[in-house]
Write a protein that holds these residues in place. Structure first.
Motif, short mmCIF file in Angstrom:
data_model
loop_
_atom_site.label_atom_id
_atom_site.label_comp_id
_atom_site.label_asym_id
_atom_site.label_seq_id
_atom_site.Cartn_x
_atom_site.Cartn_y
_atom_site.Cartn_z
N ILE A 103 0.84 -1.21 0.00
CA ILE A 103 0.00 0.00 0.00
C ILE A 103 0.87 1.25 0.00
O ILE A 103 0.59 2.22 -0.73
CB ILE A 103 -0.97 -0.02 1.20
CG1 ILE A 103 -1.96 -1.18 1.05
CG2 ILE A 103 -1.69 1.30 1.35
CD1 ILE A 103 -2.84 -1.38 2.25
N GLN A 104 1.92 1.24 0.78
CA GLN A 104 2.81 2.41 0.84
C GLN A 104 3.51 2.62 -0.50
O GLN A 104 3.66 3.75 -0.96
CB GLN A 104 3.83 2.22 1.97
CG GLN A 104 4.66 3.45 2.23
CD GLN A 104 5.58 3.27 3.42
OE1 GLN A 104 5.80 2.15 3.88
NE2 GLN A 104 6.12 4.36 3.90
N ALA A 107 1.03 4.10 -2.89
CA ALA A 107 0.76 5.50 -2.55
C ALA A 107 1.90 6.40 -3.05
O ALA A 107 1.65 7.48 -3.59
CB ALA A 107 0.58 5.65 -1.04
N ALA A 142 -5.24 10.87 -3.62
CA ALA A 142 -5.43 9.63 -2.84
C ALA A 142 -4.10 9.12 -2.30
O ALA A 142 -4.02 8.69 -1.14
CB ALA A 142 -6.10 8.57 -3.71
N THR A 146 -3.21 8.89 1.65
CA THR A 146 -2.81 7.59 2.20
C THR A 146 -1.49 7.71 2.94
O THR A 146 -1.34 7.17 4.05
CB THR A 146 -2.69 6.55 1.07
OG1 THR A 146 -3.95 6.46 0.39
CG2 THR A 146 -2.30 5.20 1.61
N ARG A 150 -1.04 7.19 7.06
CA ARG A 150 -0.24 6.07 7.56
C ARG A 150 1.02 6.53 8.28
O ARG A 150 1.83 5.70 8.68
CB ARG A 150 0.12 5.14 6.42
CG ARG A 150 -1.10 4.44 5.86
CD ARG A 150 -0.75 3.62 4.64
NE ARG A 150 0.32 2.67 4.89
CZ ARG A 150 0.13 1.37 5.13
NH1 ARG A 150 -1.09 0.89 5.15
NH2 ARG A 150 1.16 0.57 5.33
#
Length: 165
Positions: A103-104, A107, A142, A146, A150
């Motif tokens: 996910i990172q 992003a 987005a 994100t 995080r």
């Protein structure tokens, strides 16, 4: 400026360039040193105004300069290099850069790729469709949201407070 101001200014400038007469002192009379004003024995008030005071006259009064530092008798270039190497700081190997989770990484790609793509499109003078521009802007926003969401927050149990003022 009025005539008085011009005349006063000219007199002031002339006084700066004028040589002092023998009787004039550039300091107040209260600061004049007398022959017995707490000076060390053998030191005259004129010594402070005269540039001829040398290290020889200082050593005569007992204020000897430091002796020169000599190199060690048994040491050579190799000993000095070995000593310097022993005292030289070598930083530890830095920790590897964390790769992050999927996910990172996505992003970061969403934050970096759309602006680069839009810059290339602008340089090439292409006209992208409105849907592509909207997708690039939404992906950037987005990805940014994100990454911010995080981020690690400050925990009360964390011993590292950073620079607390």
């Amino acid at each position: 400026m009025s005539r008085d101001d011009d005349q006063t200014w000219a007199e002031l400038i002339d006084s700066f360039h004028a040589a002092p007469s023998d009787g004039d002192q550039p300091w107040p009379a209260a600061e004049e040193l007398g022959p017995d004003d707490g000076l060390e024995e053998g030191v005259r008030p004129d010594d402070f105004r005269d540039a001829s005071v040398t290290l020889g006259s200082l050593t005569e009064r007992g204020a000897a300069p430091d002796p020169p530092v000599e190199a060690p008798a048994s040491g050579g270039i190799d000993d000095a290099a070995a000593e310097e190497a022993a005292n030289h700081f070598v930083p530890p190997v830095p920790a590897p850069i964390p790769r992050g989770d999927r996910i990172q990484r996505l992003a970061w790609a969403a934050v970096i790729a759309p602006p680069i793509a839009l810059i290339i499109v602008a340089i090439m003078s292409w006209r992208p469709s409105d849907e592509i521009v909207l997708f690039a802007v939404v992906a950037f926003v987005a990805g940014f949201v994100t990454l911010v969401a995080r981020m690690r927050g400050h925990h009360p149990n964390d011993p590292d407070d950073g620079a607390v003022i």
